[in-house]
Design a protein around this motif. Sequence first.
Motif, PDB file in Angstrom:
ATOM      1  N   VAL A  94       8.258  36.377  -2.613  1.00  0.00           N
ATOM      2  CA  VAL A  94       9.465  37.210  -2.712  1.00  0.00           C
ATOM      3  C   VAL A  94      10.051  37.112  -4.119  1.00  0.00           C
ATOM      4  O   VAL A  94      10.428  38.119  -4.724  1.00  0.00           O
ATOM      5  CB  VAL A  94      10.511  36.790  -1.649  1.00  0.00           C
ATOM      6  CG1 VAL A  94      11.841  37.505  -1.888  1.00  0.00           C
ATOM      7  CG2 VAL A  94       9.999  37.088  -0.239  1.00  0.00           C
ATOM      8  N   ALA A  95      10.107  35.895  -4.660  1.00  0.00           N
ATOM      9  CA  ALA A  95      10.668  35.693  -6.001  1.00  0.00           C
ATOM     10  C   ALA A  95       9.912  36.500  -7.044  1.00  0.00           C
ATOM     11  O   ALA A  95      10.517  37.062  -7.974  1.00  0.00           O
ATOM     12  CB  ALA A  95      10.639  34.211  -6.359  1.00  0.00           C
ATOM     13  N   MET A  96       8.591  36.572  -6.917  1.00  0.00           N
ATOM     14  CA  MET A  96       7.778  37.306  -7.881  1.00  0.00           C
ATOM     15  C   MET A  96       8.090  38.797  -7.876  1.00  0.00           C
ATOM     16  O   MET A  96       7.870  39.489  -8.874  1.00  0.00           O
ATOM     17  CB  MET A  96       6.292  37.096  -7.579  1.00  0.00           C
ATOM     18  CG  MET A  96       5.786  35.706  -7.877  1.00  0.00           C
ATOM     19  SD  MET A  96       5.753  35.340  -9.646  1.00  0.00           S
ATOM     20  CE  MET A  96       4.396  36.392 -10.158  1.00  0.00           C
ATOM     21  N   GLN A  97       8.609  39.293  -6.754  1.00  0.00           N
ATOM     22  CA  GLN A  97       8.845  40.733  -6.641  1.00  0.00           C
ATOM     23  C   GLN A  97      10.297  41.130  -6.873  1.00  0.00           C
ATOM     24  O   GLN A  97      10.564  42.129  -7.532  1.00  0.00           O
ATOM     25  CB  GLN A  97       8.403  41.219  -5.246  1.00  0.00           C
ATOM     26  CG  GLN A  97       6.936  40.970  -4.949  1.00  0.00           C
ATOM     27  CD  GLN A  97       6.004  41.589  -5.974  1.00  0.00           C
ATOM     28  OE1 GLN A  97       6.224  42.690  -6.454  1.00  0.00           O
ATOM     29  NE2 GLN A  97       4.951  40.865  -6.330  1.00  0.00           N
ATOM     30  N   VAL A  98      11.237  40.362  -6.344  1.00  0.00           N
ATOM     31  CA  VAL A  98      12.649  40.768  -6.468  1.00  0.00           C
ATOM     32  C   VAL A  98      13.306  40.172  -7.709  1.00  0.00           C
ATOM     33  O   VAL A  98      14.357  40.629  -8.142  1.00  0.00           O
ATOM     34  CB  VAL A  98      13.456  40.410  -5.202  1.00  0.00           C
ATOM     35  CG1 VAL A  98      12.815  41.002  -3.965  1.00  0.00           C
ATOM     36  CG2 VAL A  98      13.614  38.908  -5.032  1.00  0.00           C
ATOM     37  N   LYS A  99      12.695  39.129  -8.269  1.00  0.00           N
ATOM     38  CA  LYS A  99      13.107  38.512  -9.537  1.00  0.00           C
ATOM     39  C   LYS A  99      14.617  38.329  -9.647  1.00  0.00           C
ATOM     40  O   LYS A  99      15.203  37.539  -8.943  1.00  0.00           O
ATOM     41  CB  LYS A  99      12.539  39.315 -10.715  1.00  0.00           C
ATOM     42  CG  LYS A  99      11.011  39.295 -10.765  1.00  0.00           C
ATOM     43  CD  LYS A  99      10.467  39.873 -12.033  1.00  0.00           C
ATOM     44  CE  LYS A  99       8.937  39.885 -12.039  1.00  0.00           C
ATOM     45  NZ  LYS A  99       8.339  38.555 -11.991  1.00  0.00           N
ATOM     46  N   GLY A 100      15.283  39.081 -10.529  1.00  0.00           N
ATOM     47  CA  GLY A 100      16.711  38.869 -10.806  1.00  0.00           C
ATOM     48  C   GLY A 100      17.616  38.974  -9.601  1.00  0.00           C
ATOM     49  O   GLY A 100      18.713  38.395  -9.589  1.00  0.00           O
ATOM     50  N   ASP A 101      17.179  39.707  -8.563  1.00  0.00           N
ATOM     51  CA  ASP A 101      17.999  39.824  -7.354  1.00  0.00           C
ATOM     52  C   ASP A 101      18.163  38.490  -6.641  1.00  0.00           C
ATOM     53  O   ASP A 101      19.032  38.338  -5.779  1.00  0.00           O
ATOM     54  CB  ASP A 101      17.389  40.843  -6.388  1.00  0.00           C
ATOM     55  CG  ASP A 101      17.521  42.281  -6.890  1.00  0.00           C
ATOM     56  OD1 ASP A 101      18.286  42.487  -7.854  1.00  0.00           O
ATOM     57  OD2 ASP A 101      16.871  43.176  -6.338  1.00  0.00           O
ATOM     58  N   MET A 102      17.327  37.513  -7.002  1.00  0.00           N
ATOM     59  CA  MET A 102      17.408  36.184  -6.377  1.00  0.00           C
ATOM     60  C   MET A 102      18.257  35.215  -7.193  1.00  0.00           C
ATOM     61  O   MET A 102      18.449  34.076  -6.786  1.00  0.00           O
ATOM     62  CB  MET A 102      16.002  35.597  -6.202  1.00  0.00           C
ATOM     63  CG  MET A 102      15.216  36.199  -5.061  1.00  0.00           C
ATOM     64  SD  MET A 102      13.624  35.387  -4.821  1.00  0.00           S
ATOM     65  CE  MET A 102      14.115  33.760  -4.233  1.00  0.00           C
ATOM     66  N   ARG A 103      18.742  35.656  -8.353  1.00  0.00           N
ATOM     67  CA  ARG A 103      19.386  34.748  -9.289  1.00  0.00           C
ATOM     68  C   ARG A 103      20.434  33.846  -8.635  1.00  0.00           C
ATOM     69  O   ARG A 103      20.447  32.631  -8.834  1.00  0.00           O
ATOM     70  CB  ARG A 103      20.016  35.552 -10.433  1.00  0.00           C
ATOM     71  CG  ARG A 103      20.855  34.730 -11.396  1.00  0.00           C
ATOM     72  CD  ARG A 103      21.285  35.558 -12.590  1.00  0.00           C
ATOM     73  NE  ARG A 103      20.120  35.955 -13.377  1.00  0.00           N
ATOM     74  CZ  ARG A 103      19.548  35.174 -14.286  1.00  0.00           C
ATOM     75  NH1 ARG A 103      20.036  33.961 -14.509  1.00  0.00           N
ATOM     76  NH2 ARG A 103      18.503  35.579 -14.957  1.00  0.00           N
ATOM     77  N   GLN A 104      21.335  34.431  -7.866  1.00  0.00           N
ATOM     78  CA  GLN A 104      22.426  33.632  -7.303  1.00  0.00           C
ATOM     79  C   GLN A 104      21.955  32.634  -6.250  1.00  0.00           C
ATOM     80  O   GLN A 104      22.677  31.696  -5.920  1.00  0.00           O
ATOM     81  CB  GLN A 104      23.492  34.563  -6.707  1.00  0.00           C
ATOM     82  CG  GLN A 104      23.006  35.422  -5.542  1.00  0.00           C
ATOM     83  CD  GLN A 104      24.091  36.317  -5.002  1.00  0.00           C
ATOM     84  OE1 GLN A 104      25.150  35.838  -4.599  1.00  0.00           O
ATOM     85  NE2 GLN A 104      23.854  37.622  -4.998  1.00  0.00           N
ATOM     86  N   TYR A 105      20.740  32.842  -5.735  1.00  0.00           N
ATOM     87  CA  TYR A 105      20.239  31.958  -4.679  1.00  0.00           C
ATOM     88  C   TYR A 105      19.321  30.862  -5.217  1.00  0.00           C
ATOM     89  O   TYR A 105      19.027  29.888  -4.510  1.00  0.00           O
ATOM     90  CB  TYR A 105      19.471  32.774  -3.628  1.00  0.00           C
ATOM     91  CG  TYR A 105      20.242  33.957  -3.109  1.00  0.00           C
ATOM     92  CD1 TYR A 105      21.281  33.793  -2.200  1.00  0.00           C
ATOM     93  CD2 TYR A 105      19.952  35.253  -3.547  1.00  0.00           C
ATOM     94  CE1 TYR A 105      22.005  34.887  -1.727  1.00  0.00           C
ATOM     95  CE2 TYR A 105      20.660  36.346  -3.082  1.00  0.00           C
ATOM     96  CZ  TYR A 105      21.694  36.161  -2.183  1.00  0.00           C
ATOM     97  OH  TYR A 105      22.400  37.245  -1.721  1.00  0.00           O
ATOM     98  N   ILE A 106      18.837  31.032  -6.460  1.00  0.00           N
ATOM     99  CA  ILE A 106      17.850  30.098  -7.005  1.00  0.00           C
ATOM    100  C   ILE A 106      18.342  28.649  -7.019  1.00  0.00           C
ATOM    101  O   ILE A 106      17.600  27.742  -6.623  1.00  0.00           O
ATOM    102  CB  ILE A 106      17.409  30.534  -8.413  1.00  0.00           C
ATOM    103  CG1 ILE A 106      16.562  31.811  -8.337  1.00  0.00           C
ATOM    104  CG2 ILE A 106      16.639  29.422  -9.122  1.00  0.00           C
ATOM    105  CD1 ILE A 106      15.179  31.638  -7.799  1.00  0.00           C
ATOM    106  N   PRO A 107      19.586  28.353  -7.461  1.00  0.00           N
ATOM    107  CA  PRO A 107      20.004  26.937  -7.490  1.00  0.00           C
ATOM    108  C   PRO A 107      19.903  26.244  -6.132  1.00  0.00           C
ATOM    109  O   PRO A 107      19.411  25.102  -6.044  1.00  0.00           O
ATOM    110  CB  PRO A 107      21.457  27.019  -7.977  1.00  0.00           C
ATOM    111  CG  PRO A 107      21.510  28.272  -8.792  1.00  0.00           C
ATOM    112  CD  PRO A 107      20.612  29.235  -8.073  1.00  0.00           C
ATOM    113  N   THR A 108      20.345  26.920  -5.077  1.00  0.00           N
ATOM    114  CA  THR A 108      20.286  26.305  -3.744  1.00  0.00           C
ATOM    115  C   THR A 108      18.850  26.192  -3.267  1.00  0.00           C
ATOM    116  O   THR A 108      18.442  25.161  -2.697  1.00  0.00           O
ATOM    117  CB  THR A 108      21.104  27.139  -2.741  1.00  0.00           C
ATOM    118  OG1 THR A 108      22.425  27.320  -3.240  1.00  0.00           O
ATOM    119  CG2 THR A 108      21.177  26.446  -1.389  1.00  0.00           C
TER     120      THR A 108
END
Length: 414
Positions: free
Chosen positions: A262-276
Amino acid sequence: LESLLKAMMAPNKKVQEAAVSAFATFEDIMGPSLEKYLPHILERFKACFSFYQAKNLLILYDAVITLAQGVGPTLNNPSYIQLLLPPLIEKWQQLPDGDHKLLPVLGSMSSLAMAIGPGFAPFAQACTERCVRFIEHNYKTRAAAQAAGRDNEADLPDKEFVVCSLDLLSGLTDGLKATMQPLISTDTMKGLLFECLRDSSPIVRQSAFAFLGDVARYSVQTLQGGVPQLMQVLLDNLNAKNIVSQATCSATNNAIWATGEVAMQVKGDMRQYIPTLLDTLVAFYGYGAMFPRNVMENVSITIGRFGQACPDQIAPRLANLLKPFCFHMRGVRRGTEKEDGLLGLCQIIRQNPEGAIEGFPQVCEVMASNNPPGQQLQGEFMQILQTFKQHPSWAQFSFTDGAKEHLAKTYGIS
């Protein structure tokens, strides 16, 4: 080979059973070596489908799966497809919904879809529609029964139909790739996928996360508008403390892998969730050898993929996670997933070179385990090497012999 195929045609059921079981083992050992014998093998399989019954038919389905896994895309040949698929399609069409004899048919078709790929396209719509029907019926029937106070599991539809349907959908998507996009990007499919991801059964979730990863890779449109809900579902399934059985371990492993896809495809849309998400994944490194190797490898691959999506979110943590990341990534087989993880690592290091100083020998060792590197990875790591070669710490680095050889032969650095 000829003796086994001849025995499979015997009128005696016990001889059939022994022969087809032995042939399945033979296939597993021989693998791709059977490619040149496929016309003869498939002729016999087709004949056996016409008269095998019950137990022996189940073993024959397993033999089909083993053959598909062994010879792979070689089966994408019109003459082979014509021999192998019509008997299975006939069983598929004859058996009514809810008949447990359908389950091994679903399993066989999943393996064939992955192996045959484009050649399976004519059957994709019918397979997809029936899988959707199986899953919808299962959940609707369960909801109605529970609303009426009838929640005895023995009286509810078997979730194995959901599992096998998800596996077939995953096989179709893996085999047909973007061709499946129109069939799996519907609102109905999205709703059912999320329902399966939240299922109380870890076995259902295991198959659902496998399908999610394929959906992300080949039909990210299916996930549009659902990223916040998806992130919560992923977080609910990534907690190492929730692994209490083999089933929950397998479900978690697939969830980790799917998160990276999912990260490879949505990239920046995951930004706020990456730290957790990162906190949750890094926690696995603290459990040592408690979890299977493939789980720990997927943790590193996914962290690396986060590095491709949002490297600036990972870079501040680099010094603490680098050594365990490299330790587990080193054992990953060379391929797309390893390249993805290492490309992500390069992007993280470029954001925070100082964070990689202490673990740089391990970085070189894990790069050596991926020899030869892809062109993009080789270029990315060459830039990093040129930077580190100028660093005052270079003279103090202690490289393994394998890393030294790799640096010299691939990058001309000694």
